[in-house]
Design a protein around this motif. Structure first.
Motif, PDB file in Angstrom:
ATOM      1  N   ILE A  93      -1.521  -5.468  -0.331  1.00  0.00           N
ATOM      2  CA  ILE A  93      -2.635  -5.570  -1.269  1.00  0.00           C
ATOM      3  C   ILE A  93      -2.581  -6.917  -1.981  1.00  0.00           C
ATOM      4  O   ILE A  93      -1.509  -7.379  -2.385  1.00  0.00           O
ATOM      5  CB  ILE A  93      -2.558  -4.460  -2.326  1.00  0.00           C
ATOM      6  CG1 ILE A  93      -2.605  -3.077  -1.686  1.00  0.00           C
ATOM      7  CG2 ILE A  93      -3.662  -4.613  -3.363  1.00  0.00           C
ATOM      8  CD1 ILE A  93      -2.237  -1.970  -2.641  1.00  0.00           C
ATOM      9  N   CYS A 128      -4.464   2.646  -1.334  1.00  0.00           N
ATOM     10  CA  CYS A 128      -5.093   1.361  -1.643  1.00  0.00           C
ATOM     11  C   CYS A 128      -6.496   1.249  -1.087  1.00  0.00           C
ATOM     12  O   CYS A 128      -7.147   0.212  -1.225  1.00  0.00           O
ATOM     13  CB  CYS A 128      -4.228   0.218  -1.123  1.00  0.00           C
ATOM     14  SG  CYS A 128      -3.810   0.326   0.626  1.00  0.00           S
ATOM     15  N   CYS A 159       0.810  -1.207   0.000  1.00  0.00           N
ATOM     16  CA  CYS A 159       0.000   0.000   0.000  1.00  0.00           C
ATOM     17  C   CYS A 159       0.852   1.268   0.000  1.00  0.00           C
ATOM     18  O   CYS A 159       0.440   2.301  -0.516  1.00  0.00           O
ATOM     19  CB  CYS A 159      -0.931  -0.017   1.213  1.00  0.00           C
ATOM     20  SG  CYS A 159      -2.261   1.202   1.143  1.00  0.00           S
ATOM     21  N   PHE A 190       3.838  -3.163  -7.361  1.00  0.00           N
ATOM     22  CA  PHE A 190       2.788  -3.939  -8.036  1.00  0.00           C
ATOM     23  C   PHE A 190       3.404  -5.040  -8.884  1.00  0.00           C
ATOM     24  O   PHE A 190       4.382  -4.829  -9.604  1.00  0.00           O
ATOM     25  CB  PHE A 190       1.947  -3.031  -8.934  1.00  0.00           C
ATOM     26  CG  PHE A 190       0.892  -3.770  -9.710  1.00  0.00           C
ATOM     27  CD1 PHE A 190      -0.370  -3.963  -9.183  1.00  0.00           C
ATOM     28  CD2 PHE A 190       1.172  -4.296 -10.967  1.00  0.00           C
ATOM     29  CE1 PHE A 190      -1.345  -4.653  -9.892  1.00  0.00           C
ATOM     30  CE2 PHE A 190       0.201  -4.984 -11.687  1.00  0.00           C
ATOM     31  CZ  PHE A 190      -1.055  -5.155 -11.140  1.00  0.00           C
ATOM     32  N   VAL A 218      -4.587   0.503  -9.495  1.00  0.00           N
ATOM     33  CA  VAL A 218      -3.508  -0.092  -8.705  1.00  0.00           C
ATOM     34  C   VAL A 218      -2.545  -0.724  -9.695  1.00  0.00           C
ATOM     35  O   VAL A 218      -2.873  -1.732 -10.330  1.00  0.00           O
ATOM     36  CB  VAL A 218      -4.020  -1.159  -7.718  1.00  0.00           C
ATOM     37  CG1 VAL A 218      -2.853  -1.846  -7.022  1.00  0.00           C
ATOM     38  CG2 VAL A 218      -4.943  -0.554  -6.691  1.00  0.00           C
ATOM     39  N   GLN A 246     -10.489   7.229  -4.434  1.00  0.00           N
ATOM     40  CA  GLN A 246      -9.420   6.326  -4.027  1.00  0.00           C
ATOM     41  C   GLN A 246      -8.375   7.090  -3.229  1.00  0.00           C
ATOM     42  O   GLN A 246      -7.924   8.170  -3.630  1.00  0.00           O
ATOM     43  CB  GLN A 246      -8.775   5.673  -5.246  1.00  0.00           C
ATOM     44  CG  GLN A 246      -7.717   4.633  -4.883  1.00  0.00           C
ATOM     45  CD  GLN A 246      -7.208   3.883  -6.092  1.00  0.00           C
ATOM     46  OE1 GLN A 246      -7.752   3.985  -7.194  1.00  0.00           O
ATOM     47  NE2 GLN A 246      -6.147   3.114  -5.902  1.00  0.00           N
ATOM     48  N   HIS A 298     -10.706  -6.874  -4.435  1.00  0.00           N
ATOM     49  CA  HIS A 298      -9.514  -6.180  -3.919  1.00  0.00           C
ATOM     50  C   HIS A 298      -9.499  -6.262  -2.399  1.00  0.00           C
ATOM     51  O   HIS A 298     -10.481  -5.883  -1.742  1.00  0.00           O
ATOM     52  CB  HIS A 298      -9.558  -4.722  -4.370  1.00  0.00           C
ATOM     53  CG  HIS A 298      -8.425  -3.870  -3.884  1.00  0.00           C
ATOM     54  ND1 HIS A 298      -7.198  -3.844  -4.507  1.00  0.00           N
ATOM     55  CD2 HIS A 298      -8.345  -2.994  -2.848  1.00  0.00           C
ATOM     56  CE1 HIS A 298      -6.409  -2.979  -3.879  1.00  0.00           C
ATOM     57  NE2 HIS A 298      -7.084  -2.460  -2.857  1.00  0.00           N
ATOM     58  N   VAL A 330      -7.124  -5.576   1.249  1.00  0.00           N
ATOM     59  CA  VAL A 330      -5.970  -4.974   1.906  1.00  0.00           C
ATOM     60  C   VAL A 330      -5.801  -5.664   3.254  1.00  0.00           C
ATOM     61  O   VAL A 330      -6.695  -5.622   4.098  1.00  0.00           O
ATOM     62  CB  VAL A 330      -6.145  -3.459   2.110  1.00  0.00           C
ATOM     63  CG1 VAL A 330      -4.888  -2.864   2.744  1.00  0.00           C
ATOM     64  CG2 VAL A 330      -6.456  -2.765   0.794  1.00  0.00           C
ATOM     65  N   MET A 333       2.228   1.516  -4.264  1.00  0.00           N
ATOM     66  CA  MET A 333       1.428   0.612  -5.079  1.00  0.00           C
ATOM     67  C   MET A 333       2.028   0.374  -6.456  1.00  0.00           C
ATOM     68  O   MET A 333       2.058  -0.755  -6.936  1.00  0.00           O
ATOM     69  CB  MET A 333       0.006   1.168  -5.224  1.00  0.00           C
ATOM     70  CG  MET A 333      -0.784   1.186  -3.941  1.00  0.00           C
ATOM     71  SD  MET A 333      -2.533   1.538  -4.243  1.00  0.00           S
ATOM     72  CE  MET A 333      -2.404   3.137  -5.053  1.00  0.00           C
TER      73      MET A 333
END
Length: 206
Positions: free
Chosen positions: A198, A131, A43, A50, A153, A128, A187, A189, A46
């Motif tokens: 995430i 996250c 988070c 990722f 994301v 948003q 999704h 977290v 991101m």
């Protein structure tokens, strides 16, 4: 010419997109199938953290017209034995679908409500924040139905979707991002001390 034919065949074999009709919550039929690709990130960064994982989840409608069931299974890997498939009933209702036994699902397990409403009236508009998703009144949790103009994301990007969230939990927060026909993103977290990890599933579109 033969080389071009072989190249085209190889390209088709490598295409991960499903060739059948995708799972359509507004018009469920036996044989519909959708593929979801797993992603993960941190988070705090991101985009920098990722990554897509090796997992691809198949969501398929099985059973019969009067007794529809959703089956989740993983695509086979030469290195890892995939978990066994799981199945749970899905019931069509006037305003959406019911998922009364979703606890075994990898897509829906955190959702406290057994009803996923299609074409709903939105209670709030969401934004948003890293996250997480928030509204003007604060964190988006519980059984509110929100409208999300944009969700990003890493390589995952969806716009103009409906969102429902899990009930507040100490260890995680979760969102289902969907439209009237398809689940686009599941999704989650996870709260890990000072870190938030995430993990999620993103629909591979036809």
């Amino acid at each position: 010419m033969l080389g071009l034919i072989c190249l085209a065949a190889c390209q088709q074999d490598d295409d991960p997109r499903p060739t059948t009709e995708q799972v359509n919550f507004s018009n469920l039929k036996v044989g519909q199938k959708s593929l979801y690709r797993a992603y993960k990130a941190n988070c705090n960064d991101m985009n920098g953290t990722f990554e897509w994982t090796e997992n691809t989840l198949t969501l398929e409608v099985v059973g019969s017209a009067s007794n529809l069931v959703l089956r989740e299974s993983f695509m086979e890997s030469p290195d890892v034995t995939p978990p066994l498939p799981v199945e749970y009933p899905v019931i069509k209702i006037e305003s959406g679908i019911l998922l009364p036994q979703r606890q075994a699902s990898r897509l829906f397990y955190f959702y406290a409500n057994d009803t996923l409403r299609l074409n709903p009236s939105h209670d709030i508009t969401l934004q948003q924040d890293a996250c997480f998703l928030t509204s003007e009144s604060g964190v988006f949790v519980g059984n509110d139905i929100g409208y999300l103009p944009l969700f990003e994301v890493g390589d995952v990007k969806v716009a103009g979707k409906t969102v429902v969230s899990c009930e507040p939990l100490i260890e995680l927060d979760g969102y289902l991002i969907h439209d009237d026909e398809k689940l686009q993103v599941s999704h989650v977290v996870d709260f890990l001390g000072l870190q938030s990890a995430i993990r999620g599933w993103h629909l591979i579109e036809n």
